[in-house]
Motif scaffolding. Structure first.
Motif, PDB file in Angstrom:
ATOM      1  N   THR A  19       0.791  -1.224   0.000  1.00 39.13           N
ATOM      2  CA  THR A  19       0.000   0.000   0.000  1.00 39.13           C
ATOM      3  C   THR A  19       0.830   1.282   0.000  1.00 39.13           C
ATOM      4  O   THR A  19       0.264   2.368  -0.158  1.00 39.13           O
ATOM      5  CB  THR A  19      -0.919   0.039   1.240  1.00 39.13           C
ATOM      6  OG1 THR A  19      -0.100   0.021   2.429  1.00 39.13           O
ATOM      7  CG2 THR A  19      -1.866  -1.149   1.257  1.00 39.13           C
ATOM      8  N   HIS A  20       2.145   1.195   0.178  1.00 44.55           N
ATOM      9  CA  HIS A  20       2.965   2.406   0.274  1.00 44.55           C
ATOM     10  C   HIS A  20       2.902   3.180  -1.047  1.00 44.55           C
ATOM     11  O   HIS A  20       3.268   2.670  -2.113  1.00 44.55           O
ATOM     12  CB  HIS A  20       4.410   2.028   0.596  1.00 44.55           C
ATOM     13  CG  HIS A  20       5.262   3.203   0.967  1.00 44.55           C
ATOM     14  ND1 HIS A  20       5.815   4.042   0.022  1.00 44.55           N
ATOM     15  CD2 HIS A  20       5.659   3.685   2.182  1.00 44.55           C
ATOM     16  CE1 HIS A  20       6.518   4.979   0.626  1.00 44.55           C
ATOM     17  NE2 HIS A  20       6.435   4.790   1.929  1.00 44.55           N
ATOM     18  N   ALA A  21       2.448   4.423  -0.977  1.00 46.42           N
ATOM     19  CA  ALA A  21       2.215   5.217  -2.186  1.00 46.42           C
ATOM     20  C   ALA A  21       3.501   5.423  -2.988  1.00 46.42           C
ATOM     21  O   ALA A  21       3.483   5.365  -4.228  1.00 46.42           O
ATOM     22  CB  ALA A  21       1.607   6.562  -1.814  1.00 46.42           C
ATOM     23  N   GLY A  22       4.620   5.672  -2.315  1.00 43.97           N
ATOM     24  CA  GLY A  22       5.876   5.900  -3.018  1.00 43.97           C
ATOM     25  C   GLY A  22       6.351   4.667  -3.760  1.00 43.97           C
ATOM     26  O   GLY A  22       6.856   4.770  -4.887  1.00 43.97           O
ATOM     27  N   VAL A  23       6.214   3.504  -3.145  1.00 41.17           N
ATOM     28  CA  VAL A  23       6.629   2.247  -3.784  1.00 41.17           C
ATOM     29  C   VAL A  23       5.766   1.979  -5.013  1.00 41.17           C
ATOM     30  O   VAL A  23       6.273   1.621  -6.083  1.00 41.17           O
ATOM     31  CB  VAL A  23       6.537   1.080  -2.790  1.00 41.17           C
ATOM     32  CG1 VAL A  23       6.781  -0.251  -3.494  1.00 41.17           C
ATOM     33  CG2 VAL A  23       7.541   1.261  -1.651  1.00 41.17           C
ATOM     34  N   LEU A  24       4.463   2.159  -4.886  1.00 39.14           N
ATOM     35  CA  LEU A  24       3.560   1.929  -6.014  1.00 39.14           C
ATOM     36  C   LEU A  24       3.846   2.895  -7.159  1.00 39.14           C
ATOM     37  O   LEU A  24       3.816   2.514  -8.328  1.00 39.14           O
ATOM     38  CB  LEU A  24       2.108   2.046  -5.551  1.00 39.14           C
ATOM     39  CG  LEU A  24       1.652   0.994  -4.530  1.00 39.14           C
ATOM     40  CD1 LEU A  24       0.252   1.320  -4.026  1.00 39.14           C
ATOM     41  CD2 LEU A  24       1.698  -0.410  -5.121  1.00 39.14           C
ATOM     42  N   SER A  83      14.236 -10.454  -9.357  1.00 34.16           N
ATOM     43  CA  SER A  83      13.211 -10.948  -8.433  1.00 34.16           C
ATOM     44  C   SER A  83      11.810 -10.617  -8.913  1.00 34.16           C
ATOM     45  O   SER A  83      11.602  -9.719  -9.737  1.00 34.16           O
ATOM     46  CB  SER A  83      13.422 -10.347  -7.037  1.00 34.16           C
ATOM     47  OG  SER A  83      14.669 -10.739  -6.507  1.00 34.16           O
ATOM     48  N   LYS A  84      10.835 -11.336  -8.381  1.00 32.60           N
ATOM     49  CA  LYS A  84       9.439 -11.049  -8.688  1.00 32.60           C
ATOM     50  C   LYS A  84       9.108  -9.616  -8.294  1.00 32.60           C
ATOM     51  O   LYS A  84       9.527  -9.152  -7.231  1.00 32.60           O
ATOM     52  CB  LYS A  84       8.522 -11.990  -7.905  1.00 32.60           C
ATOM     53  CG  LYS A  84       8.625 -13.456  -8.262  1.00 32.60           C
ATOM     54  CD  LYS A  84       7.655 -14.258  -7.404  1.00 32.60           C
ATOM     55  CE  LYS A  84       7.710 -15.740  -7.734  1.00 32.60           C
ATOM     56  NZ  LYS A  84       6.743 -16.503  -6.900  1.00 32.60           N
ATOM     57  N   PRO A  85       8.342  -8.903  -9.107  1.00 39.18           N
ATOM     58  CA  PRO A  85       7.952  -7.542  -8.735  1.00 39.18           C
ATOM     59  C   PRO A  85       7.251  -7.477  -7.380  1.00 39.18           C
ATOM     60  O   PRO A  85       7.467  -6.536  -6.618  1.00 39.18           O
ATOM     61  CB  PRO A  85       7.017  -7.118  -9.876  1.00 39.18           C
ATOM     62  CG  PRO A  85       7.403  -7.966 -11.024  1.00 39.18           C
ATOM     63  CD  PRO A  85       7.849  -9.270 -10.443  1.00 39.18           C
ATOM     64  N   GLY A  86       6.449  -8.490  -7.073  1.00 38.73           N
ATOM     65  CA  GLY A  86       5.751  -8.502  -5.791  1.00 38.73           C
ATOM     66  C   GLY A  86       6.699  -8.595  -4.610  1.00 38.73           C
ATOM     67  O   GLY A  86       6.483  -7.959  -3.572  1.00 38.73           O
ATOM     68  N   VAL A  87       7.774  -9.390  -4.752  1.00 34.00           N
ATOM     69  CA  VAL A  87       8.759  -9.530  -3.679  1.00 34.00           C
ATOM     70  C   VAL A  87       9.562  -8.244  -3.533  1.00 34.00           C
ATOM     71  O   VAL A  87       9.833  -7.776  -2.420  1.00 34.00           O
ATOM     72  CB  VAL A  87       9.688 -10.734  -3.948  1.00 34.00           C
ATOM     73  CG1 VAL A  87      10.828 -10.773  -2.946  1.00 34.00           C
ATOM     74  CG2 VAL A  87       8.895 -12.035  -3.902  1.00 34.00           C
ATOM     75  N   VAL A  88       9.953  -7.654  -4.662  1.00 32.77           N
ATOM     76  CA  VAL A  88      10.693  -6.385  -4.632  1.00 32.77           C
ATOM     77  C   VAL A  88       9.847  -5.307  -3.948  1.00 32.77           C
ATOM     78  O   VAL A  88      10.326  -4.565  -3.087  1.00 32.77           O
ATOM     79  CB  VAL A  88      11.069  -5.947  -6.061  1.00 32.77           C
ATOM     80  CG1 VAL A  88      11.689  -4.554  -6.054  1.00 32.77           C
ATOM     81  CG2 VAL A  88      12.037  -6.942  -6.684  1.00 32.77           C
ATOM     82  N   ALA A  89       8.564  -5.247  -4.319  1.00 35.85           N
ATOM     83  CA  ALA A  89       7.665  -4.251  -3.724  1.00 35.85           C
ATOM     84  C   ALA A  89       7.509  -4.472  -2.225  1.00 35.85           C
ATOM     85  O   ALA A  89       7.504  -3.511  -1.442  1.00 35.85           O
ATOM     86  CB  ALA A  89       6.305  -4.317  -4.409  1.00 35.85           C
ATOM     87  N   ARG A  90       7.399  -5.701  -1.814  1.00 31.59           N
ATOM     88  CA  ARG A  90       7.262  -6.033  -0.386  1.00 31.59           C
ATOM     89  C   ARG A  90       8.487  -5.559   0.399  1.00 31.59           C
ATOM     90  O   ARG A  90       8.368  -4.934   1.467  1.00 31.59           O
ATOM     91  CB  ARG A  90       7.079  -7.537  -0.246  1.00 31.59           C
ATOM     92  CG  ARG A  90       7.268  -8.117   1.153  1.00 31.59           C
ATOM     93  CD  ARG A  90       6.169  -7.737   2.078  1.00 31.59           C
ATOM     94  NE  ARG A  90       6.233  -8.528   3.313  1.00 31.59           N
ATOM     95  CZ  ARG A  90       5.777  -8.124   4.484  1.00 31.59           C
ATOM     96  NH1 ARG A  90       5.223  -6.923   4.599  1.00 31.59           N
ATOM     97  NH2 ARG A  90       5.853  -8.896   5.548  1.00 31.59           N
ATOM     98  N   MET A  91       9.691  -5.821  -0.131  1.00 33.11           N
ATOM     99  CA  MET A  91      10.910  -5.444   0.570  1.00 33.11           C
ATOM    100  C   MET A  91      11.081  -3.921   0.610  1.00 33.11           C
ATOM    101  O   MET A  91      11.489  -3.361   1.635  1.00 33.11           O
ATOM    102  CB  MET A  91      12.113  -6.111  -0.077  1.00 33.11           C
ATOM    103  CG  MET A  91      12.123  -7.628   0.076  1.00 33.11           C
ATOM    104  SD  MET A  91      13.531  -8.444  -0.716  1.00 33.11           S
ATOM    105  CE  MET A  91      14.872  -7.941   0.364  1.00 33.11           C
ATOM    106  N   LEU A  92      10.744  -3.259  -0.489  1.00 34.88           N
ATOM    107  CA  LEU A  92      10.856  -1.805  -0.504  1.00 34.88           C
ATOM    108  C   LEU A  92       9.849  -1.158   0.435  1.00 34.88           C
ATOM    109  O   LEU A  92      10.150  -0.148   1.079  1.00 34.88           O
ATOM    110  CB  LEU A  92      10.671  -1.281  -1.931  1.00 34.88           C
ATOM    111  CG  LEU A  92      11.790  -1.613  -2.920  1.00 34.88           C
ATOM    112  CD1 LEU A  92      11.437  -1.115  -4.309  1.00 34.88           C
ATOM    113  CD2 LEU A  92      13.117  -1.023  -2.456  1.00 34.88           C
ATOM    114  N   GLU A  93       8.656  -1.739   0.532  1.00 36.98           N
ATOM    115  CA  GLU A  93       7.664  -1.203   1.463  1.00 36.98           C
ATOM    116  C   GLU A  93       8.152  -1.358   2.907  1.00 36.98           C
ATOM    117  O   GLU A  93       7.983  -0.446   3.733  1.00 36.98           O
ATOM    118  CB  GLU A  93       6.320  -1.900   1.284  1.00 36.98           C
ATOM    119  CG  GLU A  93       5.240  -1.341   2.213  1.00 36.98           C
ATOM    120  CD  GLU A  93       3.864  -1.846   1.873  1.00 36.98           C
ATOM    121  OE1 GLU A  93       2.981  -1.026   1.547  1.00 36.98           O
ATOM    122  OE2 GLU A  93       3.651  -3.083   1.950  1.00 36.98           O
ATOM    123  N   LEU A  94       8.768  -2.492   3.217  1.00 37.81           N
ATOM    124  CA  LEU A  94       9.334  -2.680   4.553  1.00 37.81           C
ATOM    125  C   LEU A  94      10.432  -1.659   4.824  1.00 37.81           C
ATOM    126  O   LEU A  94      10.538  -1.119   5.923  1.00 37.81           O
ATOM    127  CB  LEU A  94       9.889  -4.099   4.697  1.00 37.81           C
ATOM    128  CG  LEU A  94       8.861  -5.228   4.807  1.00 37.81           C
ATOM    129  CD1 LEU A  94       9.543  -6.581   4.678  1.00 37.81           C
ATOM    130  CD2 LEU A  94       8.107  -5.136   6.139  1.00 37.81           C
TER     131      LEU A  94
END
Length: 272
Positions: free
Chosen positions: A79-84, A119-130
């Motif tokens: 959900t992080h706006a910057g990551v999206l 890496s999968k985009p979903g995994v990259v997004a998850r790590m960047l959101e963290l």
């Protein structure tokens, strides 16, 4: 925060960073007057659009293609706006081989050569959101361990003021340099060297993220993390599985949190 180190940087047991290629000068040819003394017509200026502006067509460069990928990642809970926004802005197909370009916006990892993957985009997004959790503003200086093809570094350029990214495989370091040159990102600095040592000259870092997993988090990474900073990396836990691990460095010590299982390429020392 101390001033950033000069570039190109020289790391222990690494080759000097290559210099940027010079821009070719464009020379306009002017027509000569005819013998009939006809007036010389000066060529009109032609507007050339900025190639960094994302096209809106129906191919791989379409904003709609990336928007579809972003919606799927949102559905996974990011959900992080910057990551999206970064995922929407960065064209992933520019980081994969031509033969795999039709899979660029699927949520799958793809080979990038030398036994490594994007890496999968979903995994990259998850790590960047963290990494960015709880922060609406950009991070300060961040360090990426494992540049790979350069995709995650390009995403982080939208999320941090300074990005230092280090790769131990010379072939991938050069591939990332070629991939990122098109984007003209002045805040991304590529380093060739042993990622397990981090990059002490740029420390302390507001965030550190790793794209390879070892038996534990190297002490050098934690030493180079700023107080108040966060580290996100895969690591083997006490249960013997590779999990996503978050390390927060506080004024009173280290807080380590183990999250879901993941599967990353192994973290290795040295350069090759």
């Amino acid at each position: 925060m101390k001033p950033r180190p000069g570039f190109p940087a020289r790391l222990p047991s690494s080759a000097p960073a290559p210099t940027a290629r010079g821009k070719a000068a464009v020379v306009a040819a002017h027509p000569t007057a005819r013998e009939s003394k006809a007036p010389v017509l000066k060529p009109k200026a032609v507007h050339v659009p900025d190639r960094r502006v994302a096209p809106t067509g129906l191919g791989m460069e379409s904003q709609a293609v990336r928007a579809s990928m972003v919606r799927k990642i949102q559905a996974q809970g990011v959900t992080h706006a910057g990551v999206l926004a970064a995922l929407q802005a960065v064209e992933r197909h520019r980081f994969v081989d031509t033969a795999l370009v039709n899979q660029a916006y699927e949520d799958t990892s793809l080979p990038i050569g030398l036994g490594q993957t994007i890496s999968k985009p979903g995994v990259v997004a998850r790590m960047l959101e963290l990494l960015c959790q709880g922060r609406a503003e950009k991070l300060g200086r961040v360090l990426e361990i494992g540049t790979g093809c350069g995709y995650q570094a390009a995403l982080m350029s939208h999320l941090a003021r300074e990005v230092y990214t280090i790769e131990r495989l010379k072939g991938l370091h050069e591939k990332a340099r070629d991939n990122l040159r098109w984007f003209r990102l002045p805040n991304v600095h590529l380093l060739f060297g042993d990622g397990m040592l981090g990059y002490a000259k740029g420390a302390p870092y507001a965030g550190i993220i790793a794209a390879a997993g070892g038996n534990d988090i190297p002490a050098a990474w934690i030493d180079q993390l700023a107080v108040g900073g966060r580290l996100v990396a895969p690591a083997v836990t006490a249960a013997g599985r590779q999990n996503l691990v978050v390390v927060d460095k506080t004024a009173t010590g280290i807080v380590r949190t183990e999250l879901e299982p993941v599967l990353f390429v192994p973290l290795k020392s040295g350069v090759a």
